[in-house]
Write an enzyme that holds these catalytic residues in place. Structure first.
Site, short mmCIF file in Angstrom:
data_model
loop_
_atom_site.label_atom_id
_atom_site.label_comp_id
_atom_site.label_asym_id
_atom_site.label_seq_id
_atom_site.Cartn_x
_atom_site.Cartn_y
_atom_site.Cartn_z
N HIS A 1 3.10 4.30 12.21
CA HIS A 1 3.27 2.99 12.85
C HIS A 1 4.35 2.16 12.16
O HIS A 1 4.79 1.15 12.71
CB HIS A 1 1.94 2.23 12.90
N ASP B 1 -1.37 9.32 12.09
CA ASP B 1 -0.60 8.15 11.66
C ASP B 1 0.23 8.46 10.41
O ASP B 1 0.24 7.69 9.44
CB ASP B 1 -1.52 6.95 11.41
N SER C 1 1.44 -0.60 4.18
CA SER C 1 1.29 0.63 4.95
C SER C 1 2.33 1.66 4.52
O SER C 1 3.53 1.37 4.48
CB SER C 1 1.44 0.34 6.44
#
Length: 502
Positions: free
Chosen positions: A254, A289, A363
């Protein structure tokens, strides 16, 4: 019987008698005065009605002609006088005769005509006496005049240069003495301040034991990078970890997803020493992911790969990344849980839960253990406010390593699939993943799993909900045969399922 009438002067039978007014007192008129002041004979009013000037008789008097008025009241012809007095009349304050001493016989002394009271006003030069000595006016100054000096301006040339220098010296001495006295007074009045103070420094430096948080951060920070993605006016920030010396960097999908299918998107990696380098996307795994980037930079610091399967709840961990754009941030925590199924929209992965502070921008960053080994990729947080509240989740490095190797080798990754649509169920007797639909020609259909079955266990992992079954499948390989314990119509049975590729 005739009606009796009465005259106004005689009171009738019903009328009261009226009183007569009091008679006026009129004194006798003196015949001599009457002859002088009384009206003429035959005139009984204020004016004689037979006079032609009387109003109403039709006779009007004409206005005298202007010539007559001018002759009667005007000035004599050729006379310059504005006012006239009657002949023989003298002014109330006659003007005295001029002093015969100051005036000549003709009334005007030589060179003194301006003193004559009767002289007319004439514009001319001042009536001053001519000096016998010629006056030297000097050269005319056509430009700006000379400037005034300080002495002339302040003292008007009344102070000699020596005196001026003495005055300046006196002022300087007074100012110096006043400053010294003021400093001494101020220091005596405020004993809390000391302008000469110098704090002593500790000579030996701080000792850090091997394995301390500072030493671990120093070891791992060079291998953690910041990732910047730009697409037109939009963009994103994230983190990444260098996993190979050839320039391969692992991160979350993402973080770079917006640049995956856009030709004008730019992905840039910023290293710990602020060096920048463009990056290209090697491959992505949206189902887990994860993504891998590549930069053309040599002499990279590579993270040491650990083993997430050895983690236990309570182990110390460190999260390193780029939270909120603050590169190189370090936070410490512990492992709160292992093998925790975690769902982000359509992504479900087997997570390591930690209370180390993880925020937006972390992230793709590193989660390392107490030895500095990489044991997870920071991926998500659970927070209603959007900030860290002690619920952070990372993808275990045991899973991320295999996916990264597959992406580097071929750019794609395949996953094992059981071929079921599931929902979570729980009642007083059983909880697990109930089969909603069996995919035709899938792994579950070949093993005999039917709609309505409740799966309780897959391999060695107990299944309590649908997400746990999905992450349990991902722990195995394509083509592997796995025993599945399920409940059907009140009884339990075990079926062997051979996992196929998705």
């Amino acid at each position: 019987m005739s009606e009796q009438q009465s005259s106004p002067g005689q009171p009738g039978a019903d009328e009261r008698p009226r009183l007569e007014p009091r008679p006026l007192h009129r004194p006798a008129v003196d015949p001599a005065q009457s002859a002088v002041f009384s009206r003429p004979t035959g005139v009984d009013s204020a004016f004689d009605p037979h006079r032609p000037e009387t109003p109403g008789n039709g006779i009007h008097l004409a206005t005298p002609p202007p010539e007559a008025l001018t002759k009667a009241f005007g000035r004599p012809e050729g006379s310059p006088e504005l006012l006239q007095r009657p002949p023989g009349d003298q002014p109330a304050d006659p003007r005295p005769e001029p002093d015969p001493v100051l005036w000549s016989a003709n009334g005007q002394p030589e060179g003194a005509a301006w003193r004559d009271p009767a002289a007319g006003a004439v514009l001319g030069p001042p009536a001053t006496a001519v000096s016998e000595r010629p006056v030297d006016t000097g050269p005319r100054i056509t430009g700006p005049g000379p400037r005034l000096s300080l002495r002339e301006l302040a003292f008007g040339k009344r102070l000699t240069p020596a005196a001026l220098l003495g005055l300046v010296g006196f002022v300087l001495v007074v100012s110096l003495v006043g400053g010294v006295i003021g400093r001494l007074t101020a220091e005596g009045a405020n004993p809390l301040n000391d302008p000469d103070i110098t704090l002593a420094e500790v000579a030996p430096g701080k000792e850090r034991e091997p394995g301390s948080l500072a030493s671990l951060a120093k070891k791992v920070l060079p291998s953690v990078v910041s990732i910047e993605v730009r697409l037109g006016d939009s963009g994103g920030l994230g983190s990444g970890v260098v996993i190979d010396g050839k320039g391969y960097v692992i991160t979350n999908n993402h973080v770079v997803e917006m640049a995956a299918n856009a030709q004008n998107a730019k992905v840039e990696v910023v290293f710990h020493d602020s060096q920048r380098a463009p990056a290209r996307i090697v491959g992505r795994d949206p189902k887990n992911d994860l993504a891998v980037l590549k930069v053309e930079v040599s002499n990279l610091t590579v993270a040491q790969i650990g083993k997430s399967g050895d983690l236990q709840v309570g182990d110390k961990v460190i999260a390193i990344g780029n939270p909120l754009g603050l590169a190189g941030s370090v936070s410490e925590g512990i492992v709160s849980a292992v093998n925790r199924p975690f769902r982000i929209e359509d992504v479900v992965f087997n997570a390591v839960q930690t209370d180390a502070a993880i925020n937006q921008g972390n992230s793709g960053g590193a989660l390392v253990d107490s030895t500095g080994a990489l044991i997870g990729i920071n991926t998500a947080i659970v927070s209603r406010s959007g900030g860290s509240v002690g619920l952070g989740f990372a993808i275990p490095i045991d899973d991320a390593k295999g996916i990264a190797e597959a992406l580097i080798r071929s750019g794609v990754v395949k996953h094992p699939d059981i071929g079921l649509n599931l929902k979570s169920v729980m009642n007083a007797t059983v909880s697990g993943a109930q089969v909603q639909n069996v995919v035709q020609n899938g792994s579950a259909a070949a093993a005999g799993i039917q709609e309505g079955d409740v799966i309780l266990k897959l391999g060695e992992r107990t299944v309590k909900n649908a997400d746990e079954l999905l992450v349990a499948v991902q722990q195995h390989k394509i083509g592997e045969t796995v025993p599945v314990l399920l409940a059907r119509q009140g009884r339990q049975l075990t079926l062997n399922v051979t996992l196929k590729s998705d």
